[in-house]
Design a protein around this motif. Structure first.
Motif, PDB file in Angstrom:
ATOM      1  N   SER A  84       0.781  -0.949   0.232  1.00 26.02           N
ATOM      2  CA  SER A  84       0.133  -0.017  -0.053  1.00 26.02           C
ATOM      3  C   SER A  84       0.851   1.303   0.193  1.00 26.02           C
ATOM      4  O   SER A  84       0.732   2.434  -1.178  1.00 26.02           O
ATOM      5  CB  SER A  84      -0.844  -0.378   1.538  1.00 26.02           C
ATOM      6  OG  SER A  84      -1.780   1.343   1.026  1.00 26.02           O
ATOM      7  N   ALA A  85       2.081   0.801   0.727  1.00 29.33           N
ATOM      8  CA  ALA A  85       2.736   2.374   1.254  1.00 29.33           C
ATOM      9  C   ALA A  85       3.417   2.574  -0.889  1.00 29.33           C
ATOM     10  O   ALA A  85       3.600   3.591  -0.564  1.00 29.33           O
ATOM     11  CB  ALA A  85       3.934   2.143   1.826  1.00 29.33           C
ATOM     12  N   LEU A  86       4.031   1.485  -0.829  1.00 28.40           N
ATOM     13  CA  LEU A  86       4.605   1.215  -2.338  1.00 28.40           C
ATOM     14  C   LEU A  86       3.941   1.781  -3.442  1.00 28.40           C
ATOM     15  O   LEU A  86       4.038   3.281  -3.925  1.00 28.40           O
ATOM     16  CB  LEU A  86       5.046   0.244  -2.404  1.00 28.40           C
ATOM     17  CG  LEU A  86       6.025   0.474  -3.927  1.00 28.40           C
ATOM     18  CD1 LEU A  86       7.330   1.078  -3.183  1.00 28.40           C
ATOM     19  CD2 LEU A  86       6.601  -1.205  -4.151  1.00 28.40           C
ATOM     20  N   ILE A  87       2.697   1.806  -4.043  1.00 29.79           N
ATOM     21  CA  ILE A  87       1.844   2.254  -4.232  1.00 29.79           C
ATOM     22  C   ILE A  87       1.057   3.578  -4.288  1.00 29.79           C
ATOM     23  O   ILE A  87       1.224   4.247  -5.694  1.00 29.79           O
ATOM     24  CB  ILE A  87       0.326   1.068  -4.370  1.00 29.79           C
ATOM     25  CG1 ILE A  87       0.780  -0.054  -4.901  1.00 29.79           C
ATOM     26  CG2 ILE A  87      -0.348   1.831  -5.202  1.00 29.79           C
ATOM     27  CD1 ILE A  87      -0.261  -1.021  -4.673  1.00 29.79           C
ATOM     28  N   THR A  88       0.520   4.065  -3.075  1.00 26.67           N
ATOM     29  CA  THR A  88       0.513   5.508  -3.411  1.00 26.67           C
ATOM     30  C   THR A  88       1.785   5.985  -3.297  1.00 26.67           C
ATOM     31  O   THR A  88       1.560   7.420  -4.016  1.00 26.67           O
ATOM     32  CB  THR A  88       0.442   5.589  -1.119  1.00 26.67           C
ATOM     33  OG1 THR A  88       0.873   5.408  -0.854  1.00 26.67           O
ATOM     34  CG2 THR A  88      -1.486   4.837  -1.418  1.00 26.67           C
ATOM     35  N   ALA A  89       2.479   5.841  -2.689  1.00 31.79           N
ATOM     36  CA  ALA A  89       3.357   7.049  -3.049  1.00 31.79           C
ATOM     37  C   ALA A  89       4.009   6.580  -4.604  1.00 31.79           C
ATOM     38  O   ALA A  89       4.552   7.441  -5.069  1.00 31.79           O
ATOM     39  CB  ALA A  89       5.190   6.235  -2.885  1.00 31.79           C
ATOM     40  N   ILE A  90       4.320   5.584  -5.296  1.00 31.70           N
ATOM     41  CA  ILE A  90       4.566   5.358  -7.069  1.00 31.70           C
ATOM     42  C   ILE A  90       3.593   6.491  -7.612  1.00 31.70           C
ATOM     43  O   ILE A  90       3.499   7.457  -8.601  1.00 31.70           O
ATOM     44  CB  ILE A  90       4.413   4.418  -7.526  1.00 31.70           C
ATOM     45  CG1 ILE A  90       5.920   3.921  -7.145  1.00 31.70           C
ATOM     46  CG2 ILE A  90       4.866   4.703  -8.858  1.00 31.70           C
ATOM     47  CD1 ILE A  90       5.753   1.870  -7.024  1.00 31.70           C
ATOM     48  N   ALA A  91       1.935   6.188  -6.794  1.00 30.89           N
ATOM     49  CA  ALA A  91       0.632   7.072  -7.857  1.00 30.89           C
ATOM     50  C   ALA A  91       0.913   8.415  -7.856  1.00 30.89           C
ATOM     51  O   ALA A  91       1.020   9.018  -8.987  1.00 30.89           O
ATOM     52  CB  ALA A  91      -0.582   6.480  -7.577  1.00 30.89           C
ATOM     53  N   GLN A  92       0.885   8.444  -6.376  1.00 27.84           N
ATOM     54  CA  GLN A  92       1.606  10.284  -6.018  1.00 27.84           C
ATOM     55  C   GLN A  92       2.569  11.065  -7.063  1.00 27.84           C
ATOM     56  O   GLN A  92       2.373  11.646  -7.680  1.00 27.84           O
ATOM     57  CB  GLN A  92       1.815  10.465  -4.939  1.00 27.84           C
ATOM     58  CG  GLN A  92       0.389  10.318  -4.143  1.00 27.84           C
ATOM     59  CD  GLN A  92       0.850  10.446  -2.328  1.00 27.84           C
ATOM     60  OE1 GLN A  92       2.165  10.811  -1.691  1.00 27.84           O
ATOM     61  NE2 GLN A  92      -0.504   9.568  -1.511  1.00 27.84           N
ATOM     62  N   THR A  93       4.303  10.132  -7.173  1.00 32.10           N
ATOM     63  CA  THR A  93       4.932  10.933  -7.330  1.00 32.10           C
ATOM     64  C   THR A  93       4.476  10.945  -9.160  1.00 32.10           C
ATOM     65  O   THR A  93       4.979  11.459 -10.198  1.00 32.10           O
ATOM     66  CB  THR A  93       6.080  10.072  -7.603  1.00 32.10           C
ATOM     67  OG1 THR A  93       5.999   9.909  -6.272  1.00 32.10           O
ATOM     68  CG2 THR A  93       7.577  10.931  -8.079  1.00 32.10           C
ATOM     69  N   ALA A  94       3.994   9.562 -10.165  1.00 32.22           N
ATOM     70  CA  ALA A  94       3.779   9.647 -11.347  1.00 32.22           C
ATOM     71  C   ALA A  94       2.759  10.922 -11.710  1.00 32.22           C
ATOM     72  O   ALA A  94       3.025  11.800 -12.368  1.00 32.22           O
ATOM     73  CB  ALA A  94       3.465   8.736 -11.652  1.00 32.22           C
ATOM     74  N   ALA A  95       1.541  11.274 -10.476  1.00 36.14           N
ATOM     75  CA  ALA A  95       0.659  11.921 -11.216  1.00 36.14           C
ATOM     76  C   ALA A  95       1.301  13.100 -11.223  1.00 36.14           C
ATOM     77  O   ALA A  95       0.990  14.382 -11.491  1.00 36.14           O
ATOM     78  CB  ALA A  95      -0.346  12.004  -9.573  1.00 36.14           C
ATOM     79  N   GLY A  96       2.423  13.417  -9.899  1.00 30.79           N
ATOM     80  CA  GLY A  96       3.152  14.607 -10.100  1.00 30.79           C
ATOM     81  C   GLY A  96       3.468  15.323 -11.363  1.00 30.79           C
ATOM     82  O   GLY A  96       3.562  16.121 -12.203  1.00 30.79           O
ATOM     83  N   GLN A  97       3.931  14.205 -12.339  1.00 33.28           N
ATOM     84  CA  GLN A  97       4.348  14.265 -13.889  1.00 33.28           C
ATOM     85  C   GLN A  97       3.355  13.646 -14.797  1.00 33.28           C
ATOM     86  O   GLN A  97       3.866  13.041 -15.688  1.00 33.28           O
ATOM     87  CB  GLN A  97       5.444  13.643 -13.843  1.00 33.28           C
ATOM     88  CG  GLN A  97       6.051  13.675 -12.521  1.00 33.28           C
ATOM     89  CD  GLN A  97       7.855  13.521 -13.748  1.00 33.28           C
ATOM     90  OE1 GLN A  97       7.747  13.759 -14.720  1.00 33.28           O
ATOM     91  NE2 GLN A  97       9.035  13.140 -12.330  1.00 33.28           N
TER      92      GLN A  97
END
Lengths: 340, 340
Positions: A84-97
């Motif tokens: 869950s932590a990995l997924i949200t970190a990735i999703a958020q970072t990706a969303a920023g770009q």
DNA sequence: CTGAAAGCGCTTACAG
DNA sequence: CTGAAAGCGCTTACAG
């Protein structure tokens, strides 16, 4: 009667310009008069128009999606919070770009190959993040051959590639030092399956730290993450090494819980017997004993992996083909406090 | 020198047929000779060709993606395992129908509206699953107006729509009965913020069960999920109701942990004082006391929500506009054992 | 049974 | 500064 769909053609029509012009404006291309630019943007804003992403993907030859492969059991295991932590970190970072995260998981357990294959060949994503333990060499090379950018979380000993990882050896080394500083003189280490590179590194970190201090310890390893196996190995360690005064549990999740469960059954007195564990969880604050743990910055790993992948996708040069994220020890007392 | 990309044109060329024919074969349309069908499939198989999904999305006017909106804090909170379980359940179920799961999360906290908007207007997904507590009425109606199929996990009192949920009232009722059966005669309930419908229902279940048995109890509710508030409310409950012999904690995650922490500080003796909690986690087996809990079948909820969404997307009729998944109580002893 | 052509909604040289 | 046209990789009536 549904509302007629809104495309670039409707916008063009309303603004009395060609759709090419609208496209240029939306993409901030130069060579457009202030006047029409404003007129078009006005309409776009009011109608809340967004370009169709499939059409854009087709024209641009990129999807603005990245994929993450998650294992079948992520949902039911205790490692859930890790994912869950990995997924949200990735999703958020990706969303920023301006990228979206697509989750790739097999419908039935195992069978990851097919997942890779279809996603890869159908161009559903521009890049992939995969847990190193989740792939075999063959699948990996196919991905790389297909020219799809790929970053691994963790390392795969069979396949060297871009990755983000922690320094397992050093983390285990440091924790072992901590145990010694807490006065432990005969520590043991119980490891997960040695087929995984990270487990081998942790064992090595443990033994190297002991060697440096001239202290002897015991080690054990299970062949699979299986409750029965794990508890059997704990028993063996306790029986074969009656003198041990502490145990470093080499992995978190249910592995850790199985170990602790077995220790309790054997009436280990945690006031004297030291305990340390690799992997930190929020609920450790509420377990008894309060476990001193190696904390992996999962969120940062997700951010780093995503940032790396983005650069690969955009053909930017990478400073380093890999990144090692620092871990730290969270002292909670299960191993005592340093006496030095 | 990258390998030339493989499209339907290359396949057609190699098989010496038109791309229209290839397309028909790939989509199992009738009216193709056995011979050319075999020839084409052979090439497709050997070259491992998959149609470009953006092109398909454009032609079919559907993406074969569904979206799940996750909150910003899913990664760092204790509720991580909840999200992880939901996510994998959805992803797997969707995969079974050839759908992929796209994760939608804001780059910065809050600001979900923008996420909905862009995804919705750019046709990135064919349907949406959202946690009921994650949306305001306005966003929801925009989605519905835009004609995008939507299923909620949980219910939103402001907006009635397709949903999957548990029966919060009944679950709380049952647990309260259990407490009474265990001999508790003056139980208390501590609830999360009453602005959430599920919390109101749980409180009601508790009080209704007490009323049915002619037993009096105490209730308290916090105004926000905030450690300080929570622990203050626990204190108030204990002080104002010196006679209570048990506590039903109305929510899991850190709410529960904050409550327990406060009880410990007040030296509550868990051998006599009963404890029950709404929400079950794997690690509860390892907490002290071993908490009796209401188990929400998260995986099933994910499966149900996805199945429902799939039907909506395919315009199939739904038997029911909503689904209630059964909960059950996991008795671990923190509340004693039923004496009846 | 097979193919040529139009269309899905964008972008991007190119011409004016 | 603006527009007409070709192209991205598919599908689908339609004609033969």
């Amino acid at each position: 009667m549904k509302p007629k769909k809104l495309t670039i053609n409707e916008i063009a029509e309303m603004a009395r310009v060609s759709k090419g012009t609208v496209s240029k404006i939306l993409n901030n291309k130069p060579g457009i008069s202030q006047d029409t630019r404003r007129r078009v943007m006005d309409i776009v804003g009011h109608l809340d128009y967004f370009p169709n992403s499939a059409a854009q993907a087709l024209a641009y030859q990129r999807t603005n999606n990245i994929g993450l492969v998650i294992p079948h059991e992520a949902g039911i295991s205790l490692a859930g919070s890790y994912w869950s932590a990995l997924i949200t970190a990735i999703a958020q970072t990706a969303a920023g770009q301006n990228y979206n995260l697509m989750l790739l998981t097999p419908h039935i357990e195992g069978d990851l190959e097919q997942v890779y294959d279809s996603v890869l060949r159908s161009h559903k994503v521009d890049g992939l993040i995969i847990g190193a333990e989740l792939v075999d060499k063959r699948s990996l090379s196919r991905i790389v051959l297909a020219d799809l950018p790929l970053v691994m979380v963790g390392q795969n000993s069979e396949f060297h590639h871009y990755f983000v990882d922690i320094n397992n050896h050093r983390a285990a080394y440091q924790m072992t030092e901590h145990m010694i500083e807490c006065g432990k003189r005969h520590p043991a280490f119980i490891s997960g399956p040695l087929e995984y590179q990270y487990n081998r590194e942790r064992v090595q970190g443990f033994t190297d730290a002991l060697a440096a201090k001239g202290i002897s310890g015991a080690t054990g390893a299970v062949e699979a993450y299986d409750t029965h196996q794990i508890q059997g190995e704990v028993l063996r360690l306790l029986r074969d090494n009656p003198g041990i005064d502490s145990l470093f549990i080499g992995a978190g999740g249910e592995f850790m819980l199985d170990v602790i469960d077995q220790l309790r059954r054997n009436h280990i007195n945690f006031t004297h017997f030291g305990l340390a564990v690799f992997d930190d969880y929020p609920y450790l604050n509420f377990l008894n004993p309060r476990l001193t743990a190696v904390h992996q910055p999962i969120h940062e790993m997700g951010v780093a992996a995503t940032t790396m992948l983005m650069k690969l996708i955009q053909n930017q040069s990478l400073d380093h083909p890999s990144e090692i994220i620092e871990t730290h020890i969270v002292v909670r007392g299960s191993c005592g406090e340093p006496t030095t």
